[in-house]
Scaffold this motif. Structure first.
Motif, PDB file in Angstrom:
ATOM      1  N   LEU A  10      -7.011 -11.660   7.694  1.00  0.00           N
ATOM      2  CA  LEU A  10      -5.897 -10.780   8.067  1.00  0.00           C
ATOM      3  C   LEU A  10      -6.115  -9.368   7.506  1.00  0.00           C
ATOM      4  O   LEU A  10      -5.969  -8.369   8.216  1.00  0.00           O
ATOM      5  CB  LEU A  10      -4.591 -11.355   7.510  1.00  0.00           C
ATOM      6  N   TRP A  11      -6.506  -9.291   6.209  1.00  0.00           N
ATOM      7  CA  TRP A  11      -6.708  -7.970   5.602  1.00  0.00           C
ATOM      8  C   TRP A  11      -7.916  -7.257   6.195  1.00  0.00           C
ATOM      9  O   TRP A  11      -7.902  -6.027   6.333  1.00  0.00           O
ATOM     10  CB  TRP A  11      -6.779  -8.072   4.075  1.00  0.00           C
ATOM     11  N   ASP A  12      -8.940  -8.005   6.577  1.00  0.00           N
ATOM     12  CA  ASP A  12     -10.077  -7.379   7.272  1.00  0.00           C
ATOM     13  C   ASP A  12      -9.577  -6.773   8.594  1.00  0.00           C
ATOM     14  O   ASP A  12      -9.946  -5.646   8.947  1.00  0.00           O
ATOM     15  CB  ASP A  12     -11.179  -8.411   7.557  1.00  0.00           C
ATOM     16  N   ARG A  13      -8.711  -7.509   9.292  1.00  0.00           N
ATOM     17  CA  ARG A  13      -8.185  -6.998  10.571  1.00  0.00           C
ATOM     18  C   ARG A  13      -7.275  -5.789  10.330  1.00  0.00           C
ATOM     19  O   ARG A  13      -7.409  -4.768  10.998  1.00  0.00           O
ATOM     20  CB  ARG A  13      -7.406  -8.123  11.293  1.00  0.00           C
ATOM     21  N   TRP A  14      -6.371  -5.905   9.342  1.00  0.00           N
ATOM     22  CA  TRP A  14      -5.475  -4.775   9.066  1.00  0.00           C
ATOM     23  C   TRP A  14      -6.272  -3.534   8.675  1.00  0.00           C
ATOM     24  O   TRP A  14      -5.884  -2.406   8.989  1.00  0.00           O
ATOM     25  CB  TRP A  14      -4.472  -5.155   7.971  1.00  0.00           C
ATOM     26  N   SER A  15      -7.375  -3.733   7.968  1.00  0.00           N
ATOM     27  CA  SER A  15      -8.213  -2.594   7.590  1.00  0.00           C
ATOM     28  C   SER A  15      -8.773  -1.922   8.847  1.00  0.00           C
ATOM     29  O   SER A  15      -8.758  -0.687   8.959  1.00  0.00           O
ATOM     30  CB  SER A  15      -9.343  -3.065   6.673  1.00  0.00           C
ATOM     31  N   GLN A  16      -9.250  -2.751   9.784  1.00  0.00           N
ATOM     32  CA  GLN A  16      -9.768  -2.173  11.034  1.00  0.00           C
ATOM     33  C   GLN A  16      -8.663  -1.439  11.801  1.00  0.00           C
ATOM     34  O   GLN A  16      -8.894  -0.420  12.439  1.00  0.00           O
ATOM     35  CB  GLN A  16     -10.363  -3.258  11.933  1.00  0.00           C
ATOM     36  N   SER A  88     -11.282  -8.969   0.466  1.00  0.00           N
ATOM     37  CA  SER A  88     -11.525  -8.428   1.808  1.00  0.00           C
ATOM     38  C   SER A  88     -12.765  -7.530   1.806  1.00  0.00           C
ATOM     39  O   SER A  88     -12.788  -6.476   1.143  1.00  0.00           O
ATOM     40  CB  SER A  88     -10.297  -7.629   2.268  1.00  0.00           C
ATOM     41  N   ALA A  89     -13.778  -7.922   2.574  1.00  0.00           N
ATOM     42  CA  ALA A  89     -15.000  -7.111   2.667  1.00  0.00           C
ATOM     43  C   ALA A  89     -14.666  -5.731   3.240  1.00  0.00           C
ATOM     44  O   ALA A  89     -15.261  -4.722   2.851  1.00  0.00           O
ATOM     45  CB  ALA A  89     -16.028  -7.822   3.538  1.00  0.00           C
ATOM     46  N   ALA A  90     -13.714  -5.678   4.171  1.00  0.00           N
ATOM     47  CA  ALA A  90     -13.367  -4.401   4.795  1.00  0.00           C
ATOM     48  C   ALA A  90     -12.703  -3.458   3.786  1.00  0.00           C
ATOM     49  O   ALA A  90     -13.001  -2.255   3.757  1.00  0.00           O
ATOM     50  CB  ALA A  90     -12.443  -4.646   5.994  1.00  0.00           C
ATOM     51  N   GLN A  91     -11.829  -3.998   2.946  1.00  0.00           N
ATOM     52  CA  GLN A  91     -11.184  -3.164   1.921  1.00  0.00           C
ATOM     53  C   GLN A  91     -12.235  -2.628   0.928  1.00  0.00           C
ATOM     54  O   GLN A  91     -12.167  -1.476   0.502  1.00  0.00           O
ATOM     55  CB  GLN A  91     -10.115  -3.975   1.166  1.00  0.00           C
ATOM     56  N   LEU A  92     -13.213  -3.479   0.601  1.00  0.00           N
ATOM     57  CA  LEU A  92     -14.271  -3.035  -0.320  1.00  0.00           C
ATOM     58  C   LEU A  92     -15.194  -2.020   0.356  1.00  0.00           C
ATOM     59  O   LEU A  92     -15.683  -1.083  -0.289  1.00  0.00           O
ATOM     60  CB  LEU A  92     -15.070  -4.243  -0.830  1.00  0.00           C
ATOM     61  N   ALA A  93     -15.416  -2.188   1.660  1.00  0.00           N
ATOM     62  CA  ALA A  93     -16.269  -1.229   2.381  1.00  0.00           C
ATOM     63  C   ALA A  93     -15.618   0.160   2.359  1.00  0.00           C
ATOM     64  O   ALA A  93     -16.304   1.181   2.226  1.00  0.00           O
ATOM     65  CB  ALA A  93     -16.489  -1.697   3.819  1.00  0.00           C
ATOM     66  N   THR A  94     -14.303   0.204   2.461  1.00  0.00           N
ATOM     67  CA  THR A  94     -13.607   1.499   2.393  1.00  0.00           C
ATOM     68  C   THR A  94     -13.776   2.107   1.004  1.00  0.00           C
ATOM     69  O   THR A  94     -14.025   3.317   0.873  1.00  0.00           O
ATOM     70  CB  THR A  94     -12.111   1.325   2.727  1.00  0.00           C
ATOM     71  N   GLU A  95     -13.641   1.276  -0.030  1.00  0.00           N
ATOM     72  CA  GLU A  95     -13.868   1.772  -1.411  1.00  0.00           C
ATOM     73  C   GLU A  95     -15.254   2.389  -1.528  1.00  0.00           C
ATOM     74  O   GLU A  95     -15.422   3.459  -2.122  1.00  0.00           O
ATOM     75  CB  GLU A  95     -13.838   0.607  -2.398  1.00  0.00           C
ATOM     76  N   LYS A  96     -16.255   1.679  -0.957  1.00  0.00           N
ATOM     77  CA  LYS A  96     -17.644   2.148  -1.052  1.00  0.00           C
ATOM     78  C   LYS A  96     -17.803   3.479  -0.323  1.00  0.00           C
ATOM     79  O   LYS A  96     -18.461   4.405  -0.819  1.00  0.00           O
ATOM     80  CB  LYS A  96     -18.570   1.087  -0.439  1.00  0.00           C
ATOM     81  N   ALA A  97     -17.174   3.566   0.853  1.00  0.00           N
ATOM     82  CA  ALA A  97     -17.292   4.802   1.646  1.00  0.00           C
ATOM     83  C   ALA A  97     -16.708   5.993   0.877  1.00  0.00           C
ATOM     84  O   ALA A  97     -17.288   7.098   0.888  1.00  0.00           O
ATOM     85  CB  ALA A  97     -16.578   4.623   2.989  1.00  0.00           C
TER      86      ALA A  97
END
Ligand code: SAM
Length: 255
Positions: A10-16, A88-97
């Motif tokens: 869900l959090w990966d989707r919300w991130s997208q 959430s991989a997506a939330q961490l990807a945003t941190e990395k970016a």
């Protein structure tokens, strides 16, 4: 599939989709923080009091379930040594970016907070834990793990939801509010499969908890409660805020 995996997706989707709690701070906000102009949120609207942090320079800070690039970059701008743990991989990807955009180092750890945290005892000076424990069924092990990985005198800053919000139906107009659920609210237990499927699509699997599991749970893990506030949030967005505070924040210290 485990309920935490469902919430991870869900959090990966919300991130997208660019949900409010997945949008990172801007470069300008990062630069402002470097100049000492900053605030962070544990709950939707009230900035966390600065005295809850003390000086962050050189401190080891854990952002627990805090991915998305809202708080990690601020703590880095203030000179802290920051680890963000989120499932959430997506939330961490945003941190990395954001870290790459601003050119700082940050440790990013993909882990489920219902399991043993992947850190040694006494690793951190401060844990920042924004509203997120609503996505886990049991809190006791989380408080115990926070206590274990904090150093003596370390601080635990937590945001959490008022359990009462789960008693009411989802409405857009005040006059439509009805009491629909007894507490505690636990969609793993109280609903048919079809009802649960519908809930998962809308909001994932959330749990109301009690004030005992939130506050007494911290005390029983060994923390001393130092401060507390209520956040009524924005009533246009959080309609129940016309009646009561929907969020709470607490500051606890490891003795
Ligand atoms: C409301 S967001 C909080 C993050 C955000 N930085 C903020 O500004 O408040 C909730 C976060 O909790 C994370 N989360 C939910 N369940 C989790 C679990 N079991 N373990 C680790 N992280 C979890 C989600 O992936 C999401 O990033």
């Amino acid at each position: 599939m485990s309920y935490t995996k469902i919430n991870e997706q869900l959090w990966d989707r919300w991130s997208q989709e660019g949900d409010q709690w997945t949008r990172p701070i801007s470069s300008e906000e990062f630069q402002q923080a470097q100049q000492g102009n900053w605030h962070v949120l544990l709950t939707p609207t009230i900035p966390v009091p600065k005295e809850w942090f003390g000086s962050l320079h050189g401190k080891r800070v854990l952002g627990l379930a805090s991915g998305g690039g809202q708080q990690g970059p601020i703590f880095c701008a203030l000179g802290a040594d920051v680890t963000i743990m989120d499932q959430s991989a997506a939330q961490l990807a945003t941190e990395k970016a954001v870290a790459e955009r601003e050119g700082y180092d940050i440790e990013l750890v993909k882990a489920d907070m219902t399991q043993r945290f992947p850190f040694d005892n006494d690793s951190f000076d401060l844990i920042f834990h924004p509203v997120s424990n609503t996505y886990v069924e049991e809190l006791a092990s989380i408080w115990e793990e926070c206590y274990r990985v904090l150093r003596q005198g370390g601080r635990l800053l937590t945001g959490f939801t008022n359990p009462e919000i789960y008693m009411f139906n989802e409405v857009e107009k005040l006059e439509d509010i009805r009491l629909v659920h007894p507490l505690p609210y636990n969609p793993l237990k109280d609903f048919t499969d079809a009802e649960r499927e519908a809930i998962i699509k809308e909001e994932g699997l959330q749990f109301s908890h009690t004030m005992e599991t939130q506050i007494r749970g911290q005390l029983q893990a060994g923390f001393l409660l130092k401060d507390f506030y209520e956040d009524y949030a924005n009533a246009d967005e959080y309609i129940l805020s016309h009646y009561f505070p929907q969020f709470y924040a607490s500051l606890a210290v490891k003795l």
